[in-house]
Design a protein around this motif. Structure first.
Motif, short mmCIF file in Angstrom:
data_model
loop_
_atom_site.label_atom_id
_atom_site.label_comp_id
_atom_site.label_asym_id
_atom_site.label_seq_id
_atom_site.Cartn_x
_atom_site.Cartn_y
_atom_site.Cartn_z
N VAL A 1 0.84 -1.21 0.00
CA VAL A 1 0.00 0.00 0.00
C VAL A 1 0.88 1.26 0.00
CG1 VAL A 1 -1.95 -1.12 1.17
CG2 VAL A 1 -0.21 0.05 2.54
N LYS A 2 0.25 2.40 -0.31
CA LYS A 2 1.00 3.67 -0.37
C LYS A 2 1.76 3.94 0.92
CE LYS A 2 -0.73 6.49 -4.03
NZ LYS A 2 -2.14 6.46 -4.45
N GLY A 3 1.11 3.69 2.06
CA GLY A 3 1.76 3.92 3.36
C GLY A 3 3.07 3.16 3.48
N ALA A 4 3.14 1.98 2.90
CA ALA A 4 4.37 1.18 2.95
C ALA A 4 5.45 1.82 2.08
CB ALA A 4 4.09 -0.24 2.49
N PHE A 5 5.05 2.33 0.91
CA PHE A 5 6.02 2.99 0.04
C PHE A 5 6.56 4.26 0.71
CE2 PHE A 5 4.69 -0.15 -2.85
CZ PHE A 5 5.71 -0.28 -3.79
N GLU A 6 5.68 4.98 1.39
CA GLU A 6 6.13 6.18 2.11
C GLU A 6 7.12 5.80 3.21
OE1 GLU A 6 2.06 8.69 1.17
OE2 GLU A 6 2.31 7.77 3.14
N ALA A 7 6.81 4.72 3.92
CA ALA A 7 7.72 4.27 4.99
C ALA A 7 9.06 3.82 4.41
CB ALA A 7 7.08 3.13 5.78
N MET A 8 9.04 3.19 3.24
CA MET A 8 10.30 2.77 2.61
C MET A 8 11.11 3.99 2.16
SD MET A 8 9.62 -0.78 0.53
CE MET A 8 8.26 -0.29 -0.50
N ILE A 9 10.41 4.97 1.58
CA ILE A 9 11.10 6.19 1.14
C ILE A 9 11.73 6.91 2.34
CG2 ILE A 9 10.76 8.49 0.10
CD1 ILE A 9 8.65 7.08 -1.76
N ALA A 10 11.05 6.84 3.48
CA ALA A 10 11.57 7.46 4.71
C ALA A 10 12.66 6.60 5.37
CB ALA A 10 10.43 7.70 5.70
N GLY A 11 12.95 5.45 4.76
CA GLY A 11 14.02 4.59 5.28
C GLY A 11 13.64 3.78 6.51
N LYS A 12 12.33 3.53 6.70
CA LYS A 12 11.89 2.85 7.91
C LYS A 12 11.35 1.44 7.69
CE LYS A 12 10.81 7.24 10.09
NZ LYS A 12 9.80 8.06 10.77
N LEU A 13 11.14 1.07 6.45
CA LEU A 13 10.61 -0.26 6.11
C LEU A 13 11.53 -0.83 5.04
CD1 LEU A 13 8.11 -2.33 6.20
CD2 LEU A 13 7.19 -1.02 4.30
N ASN A 14 11.96 -2.10 5.21
CA ASN A 14 12.93 -2.66 4.27
C ASN A 14 12.31 -3.17 2.97
OD1 ASN A 14 14.05 -3.20 7.19
ND2 ASN A 14 15.79 -2.93 5.81
N VAL A 15 11.15 -3.82 3.11
CA VAL A 15 10.59 -4.46 1.91
C VAL A 15 9.11 -4.74 2.12
CG1 VAL A 15 11.25 -6.78 2.73
CG2 VAL A 15 10.91 -6.42 0.28
N THR A 16 8.34 -4.64 1.02
CA THR A 16 6.95 -5.08 1.08
C THR A 16 6.70 -6.03 -0.09
OG1 THR A 16 4.62 -4.41 1.26
CG2 THR A 16 5.96 -3.13 -0.25
N VAL A 17 5.87 -7.02 0.17
CA VAL A 17 5.47 -7.97 -0.87
C VAL A 17 4.10 -7.54 -1.36
CG1 VAL A 17 4.91 -10.37 -1.39
CG2 VAL A 17 6.78 -9.85 0.18
N GLU A 18 3.99 -7.28 -2.65
CA GLU A 18 2.73 -6.78 -3.19
C GLU A 18 1.63 -7.83 -3.25
OE1 GLU A 18 2.59 -5.64 -7.50
OE2 GLU A 18 1.42 -4.02 -6.65
N CYS A 19 0.41 -7.37 -2.97
CA CYS A 19 -0.79 -8.20 -3.12
C CYS A 19 -1.86 -7.20 -3.54
CB CYS A 19 -1.09 -8.82 -1.75
SG CYS A 19 -2.67 -9.63 -1.59
N SER A 20 -2.12 -7.08 -4.83
CA SER A 20 -2.95 -5.96 -5.29
C SER A 20 -4.45 -6.11 -4.95
CB SER A 20 -2.82 -5.78 -6.80
OG SER A 20 -3.75 -4.81 -7.21
N PRO A 21 -5.01 -5.12 -4.24
CA PRO A 21 -6.42 -5.17 -3.86
C PRO A 21 -7.37 -4.76 -4.98
CG PRO A 21 -5.44 -3.15 -3.04
CD PRO A 21 -4.32 -3.91 -3.71
N LEU A 22 -6.82 -4.40 -6.13
CA LEU A 22 -7.66 -3.84 -7.20
C LEU A 22 -8.36 -4.94 -8.01
CD1 LEU A 22 -5.20 -1.01 -8.28
CD2 LEU A 22 -6.93 -1.00 -6.46
N LEU A 23 -9.20 -5.69 -7.32
CA LEU A 23 -9.87 -6.84 -7.94
C LEU A 23 -11.23 -6.49 -8.54
CD1 LEU A 23 -9.13 -9.55 -5.20
CD2 LEU A 23 -7.86 -9.13 -7.30
#
Ligand code: GYE
Length: 307
Positions: A243-265
């Motif tokens: 989710v966007k929040g995870a990308f923001e956390a990664m850009i801020a250097g606080k989250l190492n990795v997220t595995v995508e699971c797209s909710p756009l079904l």
């Protein structure tokens, strides 16, 4: 004198398809994006969506399903909060001859004729991808690698399978050990609270946090910071969803990795609902989009993220 009469229904006029949708609730950013996708896609497809929010309770979902049967909707879409306990109501749907789409999460019913299709994900594979990332990272780390795990909702398909897949993948590196594992219910608040308890009990022994969704990961990041530690550095943080929040956390250097699971079904569910309402057969299962996004890719990917 002349008077207007209502035009007779044209032979081409089609009855609007009605889809009853039992959603779990609004526990996460993922879920909100999923609900929006369903509502937007229904409107775009000219489908009337009867939306019911179960507030995380299976009994509310069962009530909603029975009300959809009573209203004689054309198609039912269900995202089951947990895997077990659906056989009776699913049999009622089948007896009413209403095609059923399972969306996102699945059920453990032995009788697969109870639903027409499952539009979802390979949650085991997502857990494996998270574990494989850590096995690779472990090559740069020394000594034991102690993991704490924040599980999703107890009894839910993604919690069961993301745990299973992760455990299978980390077998490749015996230094990686899960030292604590508890549910954080897929929410930020619970993720933070349980991480606080983990930190209290294990303190600096913790090297890695594996969270079954981004929201719990983001809640836990706050707990890590409040404990005076650096997320993604002192404690590596791995989560799932993208989710966007995870990308923001990664850009801020606080989250190492997220595995995508797209909710756009939504679009796929609506086109499948149309096929089912027209009496067509549809594939038994359809798998959504997944992928791995390490923090190094976050800034580049962020502008094109859809949820
Ligand atoms: O990962 C989590 C949500 O079932 C895949 O449910 C879904 C999960 C998702 O609340 O954020």
């Amino acid at each position: 004198a002349s008077f207007a009469v209502a035009a007779p229904m044209s032979a081409f006029a089609q009855k609007k398809i009605v889809v009853g949708f039992s959603q779990i609730g609004a526990e996460s950013e993922w879920r909100t994006a999923n609900t929006n996708s369903m509502k937007t896609a229904a409107a775009a497809a000219g489908i009337e969506l009867k939306f019911s929010d179960a507030q995380q309770k299976q009994e509310n979902q069962i009530k909603a399903l029975r009300s959809f049967i009573a209203q004689k909707v054309d198609v039912i879409a269900l995202t089951p909060v947990v895997e077990s306990g659906w056989d009776t109501v699913l049999k009622e749907i089948k007896d009413a001859k209403i095609p059923l789409i399972l969306m996102d999460r699945s059920v453990d019913s032995k009788d697969t004729s109870l639903y027409a299709t499952h539009i979802g994900f390979d949650f085991v594979k997502e857990g494996e991808m998270a574990g494989q990332w850590l096995v690779e990272k472990a090559k740069t780390m020394k000594g034991d690698i102690n993991v704490v795990e924040l599980q999703g909702t107890v009894g839910s398909a993604p919690a069961i399978d993301r745990k299973k897949g992760f455990e299978a993948a980390i077998k490749a590196e015996p230094r990686i050990k899960i030292i604590r594992s508890q549910t954080g219910d897929f929410t930020r608040a619970k993720g933070k609270e349980v991480m606080e308890a983990f930190l209290k009990a294990e303190g600096k022994k913790i090297n890695v946090l594996y969270a079954h969704n981004d929201d719990m990961g983001i809640g836990a990041i706050q707990a890590i910071e409040e404990a005076g530690l650096k997320p993604a550095k002192d404690i590596l943080v791995i989560s799932v969803d993208g989710v966007k929040g995870a990308f923001e956390a990664m850009i801020a250097g606080k989250l190492n990795v997220t595995v995508e699971c797209s909710p756009l079904l939504g679009p796929l569910v609506m086109s499948t609902a149309k096929d089912l309402a027209a009496g067509k057969t549809v594939p038994r299962s359809l798998i959504g989009k997944d992928g791995v996004y390490p923090m190094e890719t976050a800034a580049k990917e962020f502008p094109s993220r859809q949820y």
